[in-house]
Design a protein around this motif. Structure first.
Motif, PDB file in Angstrom:
ATOM      1  N   ILE A   6       0.854  -1.184   0.000  1.00  0.00           N
ATOM      2  CA  ILE A   6       0.000   0.000   0.000  1.00  0.00           C
ATOM      3  C   ILE A   6       0.898   1.244   0.000  1.00  0.00           C
ATOM      4  CG2 ILE A   6      -1.786   1.305   1.250  1.00  0.00           C
ATOM      5  CD1 ILE A   6      -2.714  -1.349   2.500  1.00  0.00           C
ATOM      6  N   THR A   7       0.689   2.109  -0.978  1.00  0.00           N
ATOM      7  CA  THR A   7       1.485   3.336  -1.020  1.00  0.00           C
ATOM      8  C   THR A   7       0.588   4.533  -0.710  1.00  0.00           C
ATOM      9  OG1 THR A   7       1.094   3.735  -3.382  1.00  0.00           O
ATOM     10  CG2 THR A   7       2.967   2.341  -2.815  1.00  0.00           C
ATOM     11  N   ILE A   8       1.133   5.482   0.039  1.00  0.00           N
ATOM     12  CA  ILE A   8       0.385   6.700   0.363  1.00  0.00           C
ATOM     13  C   ILE A   8       1.277   7.897   0.028  1.00  0.00           C
ATOM     14  CG2 ILE A   8      -0.835   8.013   2.136  1.00  0.00           C
ATOM     15  CD1 ILE A   8      -1.381   5.458   3.611  1.00  0.00           C
ATOM     16  N   ASP A   9       0.910   8.619  -1.009  1.00  0.00           N
ATOM     17  CA  ASP A   9       1.671   9.813  -1.387  1.00  0.00           C
ATOM     18  C   ASP A   9       0.785  11.036  -1.209  1.00  0.00           C
ATOM     19  OD1 ASP A   9       4.242   8.762  -2.398  1.00  0.00           O
ATOM     20  OD2 ASP A   9       2.967   7.694  -3.832  1.00  0.00           O
ATOM     21  N   GLY A  10       1.418  12.196  -1.226  1.00  0.00           N
ATOM     22  CA  GLY A  10       0.623  13.420  -1.144  1.00  0.00           C
ATOM     23  C   GLY A  10       1.428  14.580  -0.612  1.00  0.00           C
ATOM     24  N   TRP A  11       0.737  15.700  -0.496  1.00  0.00           N
ATOM     25  CA  TRP A  11       1.360  16.949  -0.053  1.00  0.00           C
ATOM     26  C   TRP A  11       1.798  16.836   1.406  1.00  0.00           C
ATOM     27  CZ3 TRP A  11       2.024  19.752  -4.237  1.00  0.00           C
ATOM     28  CH2 TRP A  11       1.152  19.568  -5.304  1.00  0.00           C
ATOM     29  N   SER A  12       2.678  17.753   1.819  1.00  0.00           N
ATOM     30  CA  SER A  12       3.143  17.774   3.209  1.00  0.00           C
ATOM     31  C   SER A  12       1.968  18.029   4.158  1.00  0.00           C
ATOM     32  CB  SER A  12       4.162  18.902   3.414  1.00  0.00           C
ATOM     33  OG  SER A  12       5.331  18.618   2.711  1.00  0.00           O
ATOM     34  N   SER A  13       2.024  17.360   5.302  1.00  0.00           N
ATOM     35  CA  SER A  13       1.030  17.565   6.365  1.00  0.00           C
ATOM     36  C   SER A  13      -0.423  17.325   5.964  1.00  0.00           C
ATOM     37  CB  SER A  13       1.156  18.979   6.958  1.00  0.00           C
ATOM     38  OG  SER A  13       2.414  19.152   7.485  1.00  0.00           O
ATOM     39  N   CYS A  14      -0.630  16.253   5.229  1.00  0.00           N
ATOM     40  CA  CYS A  14      -2.006  15.849   4.887  1.00  0.00           C
ATOM     41  C   CYS A  14      -2.482  14.753   5.815  1.00  0.00           C
ATOM     42  CB  CYS A  14      -2.043  15.208   3.521  1.00  0.00           C
ATOM     43  SG  CYS A  14      -2.096  16.297   2.198  1.00  0.00           S
ATOM     44  N   GLY A  15      -1.613  14.282   6.692  1.00  0.00           N
ATOM     45  CA  GLY A  15      -1.982  13.178   7.572  1.00  0.00           C
ATOM     46  C   GLY A  15      -1.629  11.819   6.983  1.00  0.00           C
ATOM     47  N   LYS A  16      -0.670  11.792   6.078  1.00  0.00           N
ATOM     48  CA  LYS A  16      -0.276  10.521   5.446  1.00  0.00           C
ATOM     49  C   LYS A  16       0.229   9.506   6.461  1.00  0.00           C
ATOM     50  CE  LYS A  16       2.848  12.359   2.724  1.00  0.00           C
ATOM     51  NZ  LYS A  16       2.732  13.786   3.061  1.00  0.00           N
ATOM     52  N   SER A  17       1.110   9.989   7.357  1.00  0.00           N
ATOM     53  CA  SER A  17       1.717   9.027   8.280  1.00  0.00           C
ATOM     54  C   SER A  17       0.705   8.519   9.305  1.00  0.00           C
ATOM     55  CB  SER A  17       2.953   9.611   8.962  1.00  0.00           C
ATOM     56  OG  SER A  17       2.588  10.673   9.767  1.00  0.00           O
ATOM     57  N   THR A  18      -0.246   9.370   9.692  1.00  0.00           N
ATOM     58  CA  THR A  18      -1.279   8.911  10.643  1.00  0.00           C
ATOM     59  C   THR A  18      -2.050   7.755  10.026  1.00  0.00           C
ATOM     60  OG1 THR A  18      -1.492  11.168  11.418  1.00  0.00           O
ATOM     61  CG2 THR A  18      -3.298   9.681  11.977  1.00  0.00           C
ATOM     62  N   LEU A  19      -2.490   7.939   8.784  1.00  0.00           N
ATOM     63  CA  LEU A  19      -3.265   6.895   8.117  1.00  0.00           C
ATOM     64  C   LEU A  19      -2.405   5.652   7.866  1.00  0.00           C
ATOM     65  CD1 LEU A  19      -5.846   5.925   6.716  1.00  0.00           C
ATOM     66  CD2 LEU A  19      -4.997   6.958   4.606  1.00  0.00           C
ATOM     67  N   ALA A  20      -1.174   5.870   7.419  1.00  0.00           N
ATOM     68  CA  ALA A  20      -0.292   4.736   7.109  1.00  0.00           C
ATOM     69  C   ALA A  20      -0.053   3.872   8.350  1.00  0.00           C
ATOM     70  CB  ALA A  20       1.031   5.249   6.551  1.00  0.00           C
ATOM     71  N   LYS A  21       0.163   4.526   9.493  1.00  0.00           N
ATOM     72  CA  LYS A  21       0.403   3.786  10.745  1.00  0.00           C
ATOM     73  C   LYS A  21      -0.833   2.988  11.135  1.00  0.00           C
ATOM     74  CE  LYS A  21       3.508   7.089  12.815  1.00  0.00           C
ATOM     75  NZ  LYS A  21       3.555   8.278  13.634  1.00  0.00           N
ATOM     76  N   GLN A  22      -1.997   3.617  11.004  1.00  0.00           N
ATOM     77  CA  GLN A  22      -3.247   2.924  11.380  1.00  0.00           C
ATOM     78  C   GLN A  22      -3.480   1.709  10.491  1.00  0.00           C
ATOM     79  OE1 GLN A  22      -5.966   6.180  10.837  1.00  0.00           O
ATOM     80  NE2 GLN A  22      -6.050   6.668  13.008  1.00  0.00           N
ATOM     81  N   LEU A  23      -3.260   1.875   9.193  1.00  0.00           N
ATOM     82  CA  LEU A  23      -3.471   0.753   8.264  1.00  0.00           C
ATOM     83  C   LEU A  23      -2.499  -0.385   8.577  1.00  0.00           C
ATOM     84  CD1 LEU A  23      -3.939   2.520   4.787  1.00  0.00           C
ATOM     85  CD2 LEU A  23      -5.681   1.327   6.117  1.00  0.00           C
ATOM     86  N   ALA A  24      -1.231  -0.021   8.780  1.00  0.00           N
ATOM     87  CA  ALA A  24      -0.214  -1.044   9.041  1.00  0.00           C
ATOM     88  C   ALA A  24      -0.555  -1.828  10.312  1.00  0.00           C
ATOM     89  CB  ALA A  24       1.162  -0.401   9.156  1.00  0.00           C
ATOM     90  N   LYS A  25      -1.014  -1.117  11.328  1.00  0.00           N
ATOM     91  CA  LYS A  25      -1.350  -1.761  12.593  1.00  0.00           C
ATOM     92  C   LYS A  25      -2.543  -2.715  12.395  1.00  0.00           C
ATOM     93  CE  LYS A  25      -1.899  -0.721  17.438  1.00  0.00           C
ATOM     94  NZ  LYS A  25      -2.339   0.267  18.410  1.00  0.00           N
ATOM     95  N   ALA A  26      -3.579  -2.223  11.734  1.00  0.00           N
ATOM     96  CA  ALA A  26      -4.788  -3.029  11.559  1.00  0.00           C
ATOM     97  C   ALA A  26      -4.534  -4.264  10.695  1.00  0.00           C
ATOM     98  CB  ALA A  26      -5.886  -2.177  10.937  1.00  0.00           C
ATOM     99  N   LEU A  27      -3.634  -4.136   9.731  1.00  0.00           N
ATOM    100  CA  LEU A  27      -3.390  -5.259   8.805  1.00  0.00           C
ATOM    101  C   LEU A  27      -2.194  -6.109   9.232  1.00  0.00           C
ATOM    102  CD1 LEU A  27      -3.799  -3.183   5.509  1.00  0.00           C
ATOM    103  CD2 LEU A  27      -5.382  -4.946   6.325  1.00  0.00           C
TER     104      LEU A  27
END
Ligand code: DC
Length: 229
Positions: A6-27
């Motif tokens: 799963i890749t998450i790209d985007g602008w600075s400070s969009c909350g990418k890392s928050t979502l990425a951490k949650q997904l990684a934990k859940a999966l």
């Protein structure tokens, strides 16, 4: 169950890392913050007075850099180590944020980081966030998310985050830094930030963290099922 990338790209400070951490934990996947690698390299360059306008100096310095991520059970997140030192927190400083986009635009730096990122995803089962993950690092990823949010919302979120650590910071400093980084990241010659054609856009301006997570989890389940069948 087969694991996907799963890749998450985007602008600075969009909350990418928050979502990425949650997904990684859940999966139960590995989470990798690729921006932390560029930040740690920037920290090394600043500390060692590396002239990064000179390709030879950059190549020489990169040879002395070892980066690794280790899971911290206390903070429940993986943290980055630069030559054995935990630098997870120092790299979040504005001093680093002011220089990191210049360092991340250097071809040799990108080659160095991308090679390591690709090795980390060899066995799939990974969520990685950054700017070029869906376009360059894992162009064959099963699920690609491109995150965006209104500028004012992003500036406000970033300001709150930095203000907690440094109450002297102003909203103007944060705005200037974000706008400058977005510009450099999306206009550089090597691997500029852009949406991969097959990426799904997630605009979280009006979404709560929970809503955003639930949406992304639905996409993840769908792609995991497709990949397994
Ligand atoms: O995600 P972040 O703000 O920690 O990233 C820091 C900088 O690193 C960002 O301004 C752009 C750069 N970066 C990049 O060029 N490519 C990536 N894959 C991740 C980050």
């Amino acid at each position: 169950m087969k694991k996907i990338i799963i890749t998450i790209d985007g602008w600075s400070s969009c909350g990418k890392s928050t979502l990425a951490k949650q997904l990684a934990k859940a999966l139960n996947y590995i989470y990798v913050d690729s921006g932390a690698m560029y930040r740690a390299i920037t920290l090394y360059f600043l500390r060692n007075h590396v002239d990064w306008t000179q390709a030879d100096d950059v190549i020489y310095a990169l040879d002395d850099i070892a980066l690794e991520f280790n899971y911290n059970h206390k903070s429940e997140q993986s943290e980055i180590y630069l030559n054995g030192e935990n630098v997870e927190y120092v790299i979040r400083d504005l001093v680093i944020a002011e220089k990191v986009s210049d360092v991340a635009a250097i071809k040799e730096v990108r080659e160095y980081a991308v090679a390591q990122q690709q090795r980390m995803g060899r066995n799939r089962g990974i969520v990685m966030d950054g700017r070029d993950i869906g376009t360059v690092v894992f162009p064959d990823a099963e699920l690609k998310i491109f995150m965006t949010a209104d500028n004012t919302v992003r500036i406000e979120r970033r300001f709150q985050e930095l203000f907690d650590k440094n109450p002297n910071i102003t909203i103007e400093e944060v705005r200037n830094n974000l706008e400058m980084r977005d510009y450099i990241d999306s206009h550089r010659e090597v691997s500029p930030l852009k949406r991969a054609e097959d990426a799904i856009v997630l605009d979280n301006t009006n979404l709560t963290e929970k809503e955003q997570f639930e949406t992304a989890m639905q996409w993840a389940h769908k792609h995991i099922e497709q990949y397994a069948s």
